[in-house]
Design a protein around this motif. Structure first.
Motif, mmCIF file in Angstrom:
data_model
loop_
_atom_site.group_PDB
_atom_site.id
_atom_site.type_symbol
_atom_site.label_atom_id
_atom_site.label_comp_id
_atom_site.label_asym_id
_atom_site.label_seq_id
_atom_site.Cartn_x
_atom_site.Cartn_y
_atom_site.Cartn_z
ATOM 1 N N PRO A 167 -4.199 9.444 1.934
ATOM 2 C CA PRO A 167 -3.011 8.598 1.873
ATOM 3 C C PRO A 167 -2.466 8.534 0.449
ATOM 4 C CG PRO A 167 -4.967 7.227 1.852
ATOM 5 C CD PRO A 167 -5.447 8.648 2.037
ATOM 6 N N ARG A 168 -1.226 8.088 0.332
ATOM 7 C CA ARG A 168 -0.649 7.943 -1.003
ATOM 8 C C ARG A 168 -1.292 6.781 -1.728
ATOM 9 N NH1 ARG A 168 5.910 8.778 -0.219
ATOM 10 N NH2 ARG A 168 5.815 11.004 0.320
ATOM 11 N N ARG A 169 -1.505 6.970 -3.023
ATOM 12 C CA ARG A 169 -2.021 5.884 -3.843
ATOM 13 C C ARG A 169 -0.952 4.817 -4.072
ATOM 14 N NH1 ARG A 169 -4.617 10.487 -5.191
ATOM 15 N NH2 ARG A 169 -6.808 10.351 -5.803
ATOM 16 N N THR A 170 -1.402 3.617 -4.299
ATOM 17 C CA THR A 170 -0.518 2.530 -4.708
ATOM 18 C C THR A 170 -0.392 2.614 -6.222
ATOM 19 O OG1 THR A 170 -1.344 1.195 -2.869
ATOM 20 C CG2 THR A 170 -0.145 0.040 -4.627
ATOM 21 N N VAL A 171 0.824 2.830 -6.718
ATOM 22 C CA VAL A 171 1.034 3.082 -8.149
ATOM 23 C C VAL A 171 1.765 1.913 -8.786
ATOM 24 C CG1 VAL A 171 2.078 4.619 -9.865
ATOM 25 C CG2 VAL A 171 1.139 5.577 -7.737
ATOM 26 N N VAL A 172 1.257 1.458 -9.935
ATOM 27 C CA VAL A 172 1.977 0.526 -10.799
ATOM 28 C C VAL A 172 2.190 1.246 -12.129
ATOM 29 C CG1 VAL A 172 2.026 -1.734 -11.900
ATOM 30 C CG2 VAL A 172 0.923 -1.459 -9.657
ATOM 31 N N PHE A 173 3.454 1.433 -12.488
ATOM 32 C CA PHE A 173 3.829 2.305 -13.604
ATOM 33 C C PHE A 173 4.637 1.492 -14.608
ATOM 34 C CE2 PHE A 173 6.490 5.367 -15.773
ATOM 35 C CZ PHE A 173 5.749 6.536 -15.852
ATOM 36 N N VAL A 174 4.128 1.359 -15.817
ATOM 37 C CA VAL A 174 4.802 0.607 -16.869
ATOM 38 C C VAL A 174 5.720 1.531 -17.657
ATOM 39 C CG1 VAL A 174 4.442 -0.553 -19.090
ATOM 40 C CG2 VAL A 174 3.037 -1.175 -17.112
ATOM 41 N N THR A 175 6.958 1.082 -17.863
ATOM 42 C CA THR A 175 7.907 1.853 -18.659
ATOM 43 C C THR A 175 8.957 0.920 -19.258
ATOM 44 O OG1 THR A 175 9.475 3.716 -18.634
ATOM 45 C CG2 THR A 175 9.388 2.335 -16.660
ATOM 46 N N HIS A 176 9.586 1.364 -20.344
ATOM 47 C CA HIS A 176 10.756 0.649 -20.866
ATOM 48 C C HIS A 176 12.023 1.481 -20.657
ATOM 49 C CE1 HIS A 176 9.498 3.247 -24.273
ATOM 50 N NE2 HIS A 176 10.789 3.374 -24.453
ATOM 51 N N GLU A 226 0.839 -1.195 0.000
ATOM 52 C CA GLU A 226 0.000 0.000 0.000
ATOM 53 C C GLU A 226 0.879 1.251 0.000
ATOM 54 O OE1 GLU A 226 -3.842 1.874 2.353
ATOM 55 O OE2 GLU A 226 -2.598 0.383 3.364
ATOM 56 N N GLY A 227 0.569 2.178 -0.890
ATOM 57 C CA GLY A 227 1.301 3.424 -0.979
ATOM 58 C C GLY A 227 2.621 3.333 -1.709
ATOM 59 N N GLU A 228 2.965 2.153 -2.219
ATOM 60 C CA GLU A 228 4.243 1.970 -2.923
ATOM 61 C C GLU A 228 4.121 2.414 -4.373
ATOM 62 O OE1 GLU A 228 7.648 -1.501 -3.474
ATOM 63 O OE2 GLU A 228 5.556 -2.113 -3.234
ATOM 64 N N PHE A 229 5.228 2.907 -4.907
ATOM 65 C CA PHE A 229 5.321 3.251 -6.336
ATOM 66 C C PHE A 229 6.195 2.183 -6.975
ATOM 67 C CE2 PHE A 229 4.952 7.060 -9.268
ATOM 68 C CZ PHE A 229 5.410 6.395 -10.387
ATOM 69 N N LEU A 230 5.564 1.270 -7.705
ATOM 70 C CA LEU A 230 6.274 0.181 -8.363
ATOM 71 C C LEU A 230 6.360 0.443 -9.855
ATOM 72 C CD1 LEU A 230 7.360 -2.915 -8.043
ATOM 73 C CD2 LEU A 230 5.201 -3.414 -9.210
ATOM 74 N N ALA A 231 7.554 0.291 -10.424
ATOM 75 C CA ALA A 231 7.734 0.364 -11.871
ATOM 76 C C ALA A 231 7.862 -1.044 -12.431
ATOM 77 C CB ALA A 231 8.969 1.177 -12.224
ATOM 78 N N LEU A 232 7.084 -1.342 -13.467
ATOM 79 C CA LEU A 232 7.263 -2.553 -14.266
ATOM 80 C C LEU A 232 8.107 -2.163 -15.467
ATOM 81 C CD1 LEU A 232 3.635 -4.043 -14.304
ATOM 82 C CD2 LEU A 232 5.583 -4.847 -12.955
ATOM 83 N N LEU A 233 9.327 -2.644 -15.494
ATOM 84 C CA LEU A 233 10.305 -2.221 -16.501
ATOM 85 C C LEU A 233 10.661 -3.403 -17.386
ATOM 86 C CD1 LEU A 233 12.498 -0.139 -17.519
ATOM 87 C CD2 LEU A 233 14.016 -1.180 -15.824
ATOM 88 N N GLY A 234 10.623 -3.188 -18.692
ATOM 89 C CA GLY A 234 11.020 -4.261 -19.588
ATOM 90 C C GLY A 234 10.887 -3.851 -21.039
#
Length: 280
Positions: free
Chosen positions: A204-213, A48-56
């Motif tokens: 509260p901070r949003r839980t972020v899933v961020f796609v990038t290359h 919760e509240g984490e900023f995760l990047a999906l990188l590939g």
């Protein structure tokens, strides 16, 4: 290369009367189109509240994984929970920002955002929906153009409007699929800064899933990076991003630790690409 360590994915429901934790849990997830495997064996916990990047790279299934989290696709096998509940379809708890702005062209910008307010608060009168929509547009620097239509705005401004619309849903999860990929470098940097400013300023901070290359983008924005390899898509490494916030772009890009981590991630991606070329 850092070895990918699987996260403990044991599932626990929140006790009765206790607020649910807005985290994501993905366990042994597979996805295929017909007989073609797209994702295999995805295990991931996003706090919760984490900023995760999906990188590939292209073909690693990162956008497909985001669509699965959004409920726009269904897993072939495995488990996918958001806030402790299985994801069974789209929901207002998961706001999505796509690379292509997906605004309704026949509506003004403020009406686009007001539509999202209406989904979050269906009983609000129209005047209040518009007032809240204008506040969201002001947060992203578009307070003066609410009466314009999307086609009257630049690409960067349209993406700001798309972000405002996503924020107006008041969703605990914010899912972003290469949202700045179509922008020029200057507008891309401005929107990266805006995103972090809005995310850090939310309570509260949003839980972020961020796609990038883009490795640099992932290191600038994220708390943690899940590196995905291709064919089929799978997580080949995970890295915590150790740099303190707020991050200043110029200082970060001069940091020796930044360059070491960027090189480590690039080596993991290169090794995965070479392994596939040799196996072909």
């Amino acid at each position: 290369m850092t070895e990918h360590r699987r996260t403990d994915t044991r599932h626990a429901e929140a006790p009765a009367g206790q607020a649910r934790e807005h985290s994501l849990r993905i366990e042994r997830l597979n996805f295929a189109y017909g007989d073609t495997p797209i994702l295999r064996g995805i295990d991931l916990h996003v706090r919760e509240g984490e900023f995760l990047a999906l990188l590939g790279p292209s073909g690693s299934g990162k956008s497909t994984l985001l669509r699965l989290i959004a409920g726009l696709e269904s897993p072939t096998a495995g488990r996918l929970d958001a806030s402790g509940r299985p994801v069974s379809g789209p929901g207002t708890d998961r706001a999505v920002v796509f690379q292509h702005y997906a605004l309704f062209p026949w509506m003004t910008v403020v009406d686009n955002v007001a539509e999202a307010v209406a989904k979050a608060h269906p009983r609000l009168p129209r005047s209040e929906r518009r007032a809240r929509a204008l506040k969201q547009l002001e947060r992203v620097g578009l307070g003066e153009v609410g009466g314009n239509h999307p086609f009257e705005l630049s690409g960067g401004m349209q993406q700001r409007a798309a972000i405002a619309r996503a924020l107006a849903l008041e969703s605990p999860f914010l899912l972003m699929d290469e949202p700045f990929g179509a922008l020029d470098p200057i507008n891309r940097a401005k929107l990266q800064d805006l995103l972090i400013e809005v995310w850090q300023g939310s309570t509260p901070r949003r839980t972020v899933v961020f796609v990038t290359h883009d490795v640099d983008e992932a290191l600038l924005l994220a708390d943690r990076i899940a590196v995905m390899g291709a064919t089929p898509g799978r997580i080949i490494a995970e890295h915590s991003v150790p740099f303190a916030r707020p991050r200043q772009r110029a200082a970060l890009f001069k940091d020796a630790g930044f360059h070491r981590l960027r090189e480590e991630i690039a080596e993991a991606l290169d090794a995965d690409t070479l392994a596939h070329l040799e196996a072909a």
